[in-house]
Design a protein around this motif. Structure first.
Motif, mmCIF file in Angstrom:
data_model
loop_
_atom_site.group_PDB
_atom_site.id
_atom_site.type_symbol
_atom_site.label_atom_id
_atom_site.label_comp_id
_atom_site.label_asym_id
_atom_site.label_seq_id
_atom_site.Cartn_x
_atom_site.Cartn_y
_atom_site.Cartn_z
ATOM 1 N N GLU A 130 -6.249 -6.979 -6.627
ATOM 2 C CA GLU A 130 -6.697 -8.257 -7.125
ATOM 3 C C GLU A 130 -5.611 -9.220 -7.468
ATOM 4 O O GLU A 130 -5.658 -10.347 -6.826
ATOM 5 C CB GLU A 130 -7.793 -8.002 -7.780
ATOM 6 N N VAL A 131 -4.948 -8.704 -8.300
ATOM 7 C CA VAL A 131 -3.648 -9.535 -8.841
ATOM 8 C C VAL A 131 -2.978 -10.162 -7.749
ATOM 9 O O VAL A 131 -2.160 -11.321 -7.692
ATOM 10 C CB VAL A 131 -3.067 -8.925 -9.984
ATOM 11 N N TYR A 132 -2.281 -8.956 -6.832
ATOM 12 C CA TYR A 132 -1.724 -9.594 -5.961
ATOM 13 C C TYR A 132 -1.920 -10.420 -5.029
ATOM 14 O O TYR A 132 -1.539 -11.365 -4.366
ATOM 15 C CB TYR A 132 -0.980 -8.366 -4.997
ATOM 16 N N GLU A 133 -3.399 -10.530 -4.637
ATOM 17 C CA GLU A 133 -4.145 -11.227 -3.781
ATOM 18 C C GLU A 133 -4.123 -12.801 -4.521
ATOM 19 O O GLU A 133 -4.018 -13.734 -3.593
ATOM 20 C CB GLU A 133 -5.206 -10.818 -3.367
ATOM 21 N N ARG A 139 3.429 -16.460 6.172
ATOM 22 C CA ARG A 139 2.035 -16.459 5.932
ATOM 23 C C ARG A 139 1.351 -15.382 6.557
ATOM 24 O O ARG A 139 0.100 -14.690 6.205
ATOM 25 C CB ARG A 139 1.440 -17.789 6.718
ATOM 26 N N PRO A 140 1.641 -15.168 7.933
ATOM 27 C CA PRO A 140 0.632 -13.898 8.898
ATOM 28 C C PRO A 140 1.285 -12.597 8.424
ATOM 29 O O PRO A 140 0.631 -11.480 9.166
ATOM 30 C CB PRO A 140 0.983 -14.353 10.141
ATOM 31 N N ARG A 141 2.144 -12.429 7.400
ATOM 32 C CA ARG A 141 2.438 -10.932 7.210
ATOM 33 C C ARG A 141 1.383 -10.046 6.725
ATOM 34 O O ARG A 141 0.555 -10.469 6.209
ATOM 35 C CB ARG A 141 3.785 -10.884 6.193
ATOM 36 N N ASP A 142 1.735 -8.712 6.713
ATOM 37 C CA ASP A 142 0.764 -7.638 6.370
ATOM 38 C C ASP A 142 1.068 -7.630 4.862
ATOM 39 O O ASP A 142 2.106 -7.590 4.262
ATOM 40 C CB ASP A 142 1.123 -6.174 7.082
ATOM 41 N N ARG A 143 -0.139 -8.104 4.055
ATOM 42 C CA ARG A 143 -0.008 -7.942 2.672
ATOM 43 C C ARG A 143 -0.688 -6.795 1.984
ATOM 44 O O ARG A 143 -1.042 -6.820 0.813
ATOM 45 C CB ARG A 143 -0.503 -9.372 2.045
ATOM 46 N N THR A 144 -1.004 -5.926 2.746
ATOM 47 C CA THR A 144 -1.668 -4.490 2.400
ATOM 48 C C THR A 144 -0.909 -4.065 1.178
ATOM 49 O O THR A 144 0.409 -3.619 1.385
ATOM 50 C CB THR A 144 -2.020 -3.472 3.356
ATOM 51 N N VAL A 145 -1.444 -3.581 -0.065
ATOM 52 C CA VAL A 145 -0.800 -2.997 -1.143
ATOM 53 C C VAL A 145 -1.073 -1.455 -0.931
ATOM 54 O O VAL A 145 -2.336 -1.220 -0.921
ATOM 55 C CB VAL A 145 -1.355 -3.503 -2.469
#
Length: 200
Positions: free
Chosen positions: A155-158, A133-139
């Motif tokens: 936007e789609v990934y989020e 859950r807390p991982r870095d999700r920066t694309v």
């Protein structure tokens, strides 16, 4: 998921013909296993007969082909209960077919096995959430194709992340609910055979 155990579990309730099993696979079974072809069911039944897991009787049908009606043998019962009670290793994807099929049949066959199964799945999902859950999700993009819309991709990934988060949270809540139901379940008193009276 080894589909022969699902067939054994269905036969634990009552004898069934190959046609009955096929109809189940096409209706309720479609949610446990996709694209199960009827020829596979008959192949599995043939192998299960050869292995001594099931036996059949021929049911004559007037004006129609005779039907083979299958029932569990003691060897098949043992194989089924071994599957129900065997250790479960959760995969990375939740709501996996192996869990769903085991849970669907284990609860009625061995409530304690279903409790262990549910706890294993629940503990795994809670740990998975805590890790991810807390991982870095920066694309990030580097020299992307000109056709790639970077803002839309982000936007789609989020949105996929939001959906996945809500889905796994709902799954954990359902597991918690079912674990409580299983732990608190009180079996119904067995009816006395006709003609017998209670000692009380």
């Amino acid at each position: 998921m080894q589909f022969e155990y699902v067939l054994l579990a269905l036969l634990a309730g009552r004898p069934l013909s190959g046609y009955d099993l096929r109809k189940w696979v096409e209706t309720e079974g479609q949610f446990l296993r996709s694209r199960a072809h009827h020829s596979q069911i008959y192949r599995l039944l043939g192998r299960m007969v050869a292995d001594g897991w099931v036996a059949f009787e021929v049911d004559p049908r007037e004006g129609r082909p005779d039907a083979k009606v299958y029932r569990l043998t003691p060897v098949g019962r043992e194989a089924l209960m071994e599957w129900v009670r065997s250790p479960y290793q959760p995969p990375s994807r939740f709501q996996d077919a192996d869990f769903m099929s085991r849970f669907a049949f284990a609860a009625a066959l061995d409530r304690e096995a279903a409790i262990r199964l549910t706890r294993t799945e629940l503990d795994h999902r809670r740990a998975q959430i805590a890790r991810n859950r807390p991982r870095d999700r920066t694309v990030r993009f580097e020299d992307p194709l000109p056709e790639l819309d970077q803002a839309l991709a982000r936007e789609v990934y989020e949105e996929l992340h939001r959906y996945g988060t809500s889905a796994v949270d709902a799954w954990v809540a359902w597991l918690e609910h079912m674990l409580q139901r299983l732990e608190q379940w009180q079996p119904e008193p067995q009816a006395l055979p006709a003609g017998e009276e209670s000692a009380s």
